[in-house]
Motif scaffolding. Structure first.
Motif, PDB file in Angstrom:
ATOM      1  N   GLN A   1       0.824  -1.217   0.000  1.00 37.36           N
ATOM      2  CA  GLN A   1       0.000   0.000   0.000  1.00 37.36           C
ATOM      3  C   GLN A   1       0.855   1.262   0.000  1.00 37.36           C
ATOM      4  O   GLN A   1       0.361   2.356  -0.303  1.00 37.36           O
ATOM      5  CB  GLN A   1      -0.961   0.001   1.196  1.00 37.36           C
ATOM      6  CG  GLN A   1      -0.303   0.120   2.558  1.00 37.36           C
ATOM      7  CD  GLN A   1       0.068  -1.232   3.156  1.00 37.36           C
ATOM      8  OE1 GLN A   1       0.066  -2.248   2.479  1.00 37.36           O
ATOM      9  NE2 GLN A   1       0.366  -1.235   4.456  1.00 37.36           N
ATOM     10  N   SER A   2       2.129   1.115   0.292  1.00 33.25           N
ATOM     11  CA  SER A   2       3.032   2.274   0.312  1.00 33.25           C
ATOM     12  C   SER A   2       3.658   2.562  -1.050  1.00 33.25           C
ATOM     13  O   SER A   2       4.442   3.497  -1.185  1.00 33.25           O
ATOM     14  CB  SER A   2       4.156   2.038   1.326  1.00 33.25           C
ATOM     15  OG  SER A   2       4.986   0.958   0.917  1.00 33.25           O
ATOM     16  N   ALA A   3       3.310   1.790  -2.088  1.00 37.85           N
ATOM     17  CA  ALA A   3       4.028   1.867  -3.358  1.00 37.85           C
ATOM     18  C   ALA A   3       3.596   3.014  -4.252  1.00 37.85           C
ATOM     19  O   ALA A   3       4.252   3.266  -5.269  1.00 37.85           O
ATOM     20  CB  ALA A   3       3.890   0.545  -4.115  1.00 37.85           C
ATOM     21  N   ARG A   4       2.521   3.715  -3.941  1.00 40.92           N
ATOM     22  CA  ARG A   4       2.083   4.857  -4.738  1.00 40.92           C
ATOM     23  C   ARG A   4       1.925   6.082  -3.838  1.00 40.92           C
ATOM     24  O   ARG A   4       1.741   5.961  -2.621  1.00 40.92           O
ATOM     25  CB  ARG A   4       0.759   4.559  -5.437  1.00 40.92           C
ATOM     26  CG  ARG A   4       0.820   3.499  -6.531  1.00 40.92           C
ATOM     27  CD  ARG A   4       1.662   3.933  -7.724  1.00 40.92           C
ATOM     28  NE  ARG A   4       1.336   3.152  -8.934  1.00 40.92           N
ATOM     29  CZ  ARG A   4       1.996   3.211 -10.064  1.00 40.92           C
ATOM     30  NH1 ARG A   4       3.056   4.019 -10.177  1.00 40.92           N
ATOM     31  NH2 ARG A   4       1.641   2.480 -11.115  1.00 40.92           N
ATOM     32  N   SER A   5       1.969   7.250  -4.457  1.00 37.39           N
ATOM     33  CA  SER A   5       1.925   8.508  -3.710  1.00 37.39           C
ATOM     34  C   SER A   5       0.495   8.955  -3.453  1.00 37.39           C
ATOM     35  O   SER A   5      -0.460   8.491  -4.097  1.00 37.39           O
ATOM     36  CB  SER A   5       2.641   9.595  -4.507  1.00 37.39           C
ATOM     37  OG  SER A   5       1.895   9.902  -5.684  1.00 37.39           O
ATOM     38  N   LEU A   6       0.349   9.903  -2.528  1.00 37.86           N
ATOM     39  CA  LEU A   6      -0.971  10.456  -2.244  1.00 37.86           C
ATOM     40  C   LEU A   6      -1.568  11.150  -3.475  1.00 37.86           C
ATOM     41  O   LEU A   6      -2.758  10.960  -3.760  1.00 37.86           O
ATOM     42  CB  LEU A   6      -0.907  11.417  -1.058  1.00 37.86           C
ATOM     43  CG  LEU A   6      -2.266  11.978  -0.601  1.00 37.86           C
ATOM     44  CD1 LEU A   6      -3.206  10.866  -0.166  1.00 37.86           C
ATOM     45  CD2 LEU A   6      -2.071  12.998   0.513  1.00 37.86           C
ATOM     46  N   PRO A   7      -0.812  11.952  -4.237  1.00 34.79           N
ATOM     47  CA  PRO A   7      -1.404  12.513  -5.458  1.00 34.79           C
ATOM     48  C   PRO A   7      -1.883  11.443  -6.437  1.00 34.79           C
ATOM     49  O   PRO A   7      -2.891  11.637  -7.116  1.00 34.79           O
ATOM     50  CB  PRO A   7      -0.261  13.349  -6.040  1.00 34.79           C
ATOM     51  CG  PRO A   7       0.566  13.738  -4.860  1.00 34.79           C
ATOM     52  CD  PRO A   7       0.518  12.539  -3.957  1.00 34.79           C
ATOM     53  N   HIS A   8      -1.173  10.324  -6.498  1.00 34.44           N
ATOM     54  CA  HIS A   8      -1.605   9.233  -7.369  1.00 34.44           C
ATOM     55  C   HIS A   8      -2.958   8.684  -6.901  1.00 34.44           C
ATOM     56  O   HIS A   8      -3.873   8.467  -7.710  1.00 34.44           O
ATOM     57  CB  HIS A   8      -0.561   8.112  -7.362  1.00 34.44           C
ATOM     58  CG  HIS A   8      -0.896   6.967  -8.274  1.00 34.44           C
ATOM     59  ND1 HIS A   8      -0.529   6.933  -9.590  1.00 34.44           N
ATOM     60  CD2 HIS A   8      -1.584   5.813  -8.051  1.00 34.44           C
ATOM     61  CE1 HIS A   8      -0.967   5.814 -10.152  1.00 34.44           C
ATOM     62  NE2 HIS A   8      -1.610   5.121  -9.230  1.00 34.44           N
ATOM     63  N   PHE A   9      -3.091   8.460  -5.582  1.00 35.66           N
ATOM     64  CA  PHE A   9      -4.365   7.982  -5.046  1.00 35.66           C
ATOM     65  C   PHE A   9      -5.482   8.988  -5.301  1.00 35.66           C
ATOM     66  O   PHE A   9      -6.608   8.606  -5.644  1.00 35.66           O
ATOM     67  CB  PHE A   9      -4.252   7.737  -3.538  1.00 35.66           C
ATOM     68  CG  PHE A   9      -3.342   6.609  -3.152  1.00 35.66           C
ATOM     69  CD1 PHE A   9      -3.372   5.390  -3.824  1.00 35.66           C
ATOM     70  CD2 PHE A   9      -2.450   6.746  -2.105  1.00 35.66           C
ATOM     71  CE1 PHE A   9      -2.538   4.349  -3.465  1.00 35.66           C
ATOM     72  CE2 PHE A   9      -1.609   5.721  -1.725  1.00 35.66           C
ATOM     73  CZ  PHE A   9      -1.654   4.522  -2.402  1.00 35.66           C
TER      74      PHE A   9
END
Length: 383
Positions: free
Chosen positions: A341-349
């Motif tokens: 779950q840590s593999a993408r950034s908040l802007p990506h989410f």
């Protein structure tokens, strides 16, 4: 009400969530295309584990998601890349997943195909690679599921040229009891697969791939091509022996490949059909009536979301898939095996939420908004 979402420039922007979901309900079985969704696994959020420990799976939630896919007429491609094979889910966990999902498929009348690989070994000789494949093939066949022969990191490392691929795959196809699906997974999904089929030149690799199929057409139900290259897939599709299907694995160009042309079309085995399951099934039902334009009208708008989830580094697309499953209410948490779950950034989410909400993918848009707000708060974004 609006929600403030982070953008890629380090700022915040206002977004007004959709009030109503797209109305999608289970319908008639699909007829014009065979469509598999490669399904994710749901982690057990209460397990005391670590990223490099064996996966702790919430079996009830994992199987419930497969029943959701089956209810919409989709097949399930089990224990594949989307289920984090080699990225959090080891062979022991995959074997258990195969057995449980195959039994569930039999109970509810769902279609299932399962991944066969070599991930119980990190490396080995060609003989050891072949034995690893055989062990997994036996598990899948004993479960009653169709086998998908996946690309092998160990084979890629051990093979000295195309002849080794011809030998290993020929051996496996001769002993398979039922026709299998051959899977060519490109290095954008797994860098360790660079040079698969014995060459980094894709034309040469394609020739070897097709040579394997031509030698055993009765043992190959179809191929899954995951190269994100529509032109190459079409070329391969047109060169297949009669009766061998092409299942697109192209998460960038799937509408046009499934729709096809005057010379043929692709079936589908796609990771993006995990979050798009009900919408994808509805689109194919429209296609079943011969309405290609209506099919494209439903599915074309989803490509922007898919390209976002599968953006470089593509192998982390699973994080976005599970994130959307959480927002859609298919699981109660956003935790993944291997801590992915840590593999993408908040802007990506944030962008994934915006695109999925705009498509009406969330059965309960208010719940999705609340969960998105919780994630934003966790990251320190005040509303």
């Amino acid at each position: 009400m609006t929600i403030r979402l982070p953008d890629l420039r380090g700022g915040l922007r206002a977004y007004e969530p959709r009030a109503e979901p797209l109305a999608l309900t289970p319908g008639a079985p699909l007829t014009s295309r065979t469509v598999f969704s490669a399904a994710h696994v749901v982690a057990d959020p209460y397990a005391d584990t670590s990223p490099d420990a064996p996966a702790a799976v919430d079996w009830d939630a994992t199987l419930a998601f497969r029943r959701h896919l089956w209810s919409h007429g989709l097949g399930v491609a089990e224990a594949m890349d989307t289920a984090q094979r080699g990225m959090g889910l080891d062979w022991a966990g995959a074997a258990e997943l195969i057995r449980r999902s195959a039994a569930e498929a039999k109970a509810v009348g769902g279609r299932i195909a399962c991944g066969v690989g070599t991930d119980q070994i990190a490396a080995g000789s060609l003989g050891e690679v072949r034995a690893a494949y055989e062990e997994q093939l036996a598990v899948v066949e004993e479960s009653g599921a169709q086998a998908i022969l996946m690309a092998s990191r160990a084979l890629c490392a051990a093979a000295s040229g195309p002849e080794d691929y011809l030998e290993v795959y020929g051996h496996l196809l001769r002993q398979a009891t039922e026709p299998v699906v051959l899977h060519w997974l490109g290095p954008m999904f797994d860098p360790a697969l660079e040079g698969y089929w014995g060459s980094s030149d894709l034309d040469t690799a394609t020739d070897t791939f097709l040579e394997v199929i031509a030698a055993h057409p009765d043992k190959v139900d179809g191929i899954k091509v995951s190269l994100l290259d529509a032109a190459r897939e079409i070329d391969i599709r047109r060169r297949l022996p009669q009766g061998v299907r092409c299942y697109t694995g192209d998460d960038f160009n799937y509408p046009e490949l499934i729709a096809g042309d005057e010379k043929g079309f692709s079936h589908a085995l796609l990771g993006i059909f995990d979050p798009l399951g009900p919408l994808a099934a509805e689109a194919v039902r429209v296609l079943d009536t011969g309405d290609v334009a209506g099919f494209r009208e439903l599915l074309d708008p989803t490509v922007e979301l898919s390209r976002h989830l599968f953006r470089t580094p593509t192998r982390f697309y699973k994080t976005g898939v599970v994130f959307l499953a959480w927002l859609a209410g298919h699981q109660s948490h956003f935790t993944m095996v291997g801590g992915l779950q840590s593999a993408r950034s908040l802007p990506h989410f944030a962008r994934a939420y915006e695109l999925a909400d705009g498509l009406g993918l969330f059965p309960d848009p208010k719940q999705a908004e609340e969960r998105m707000r919780n994630l934003l708060a966790l990251y320190g974004v005040a509303q």
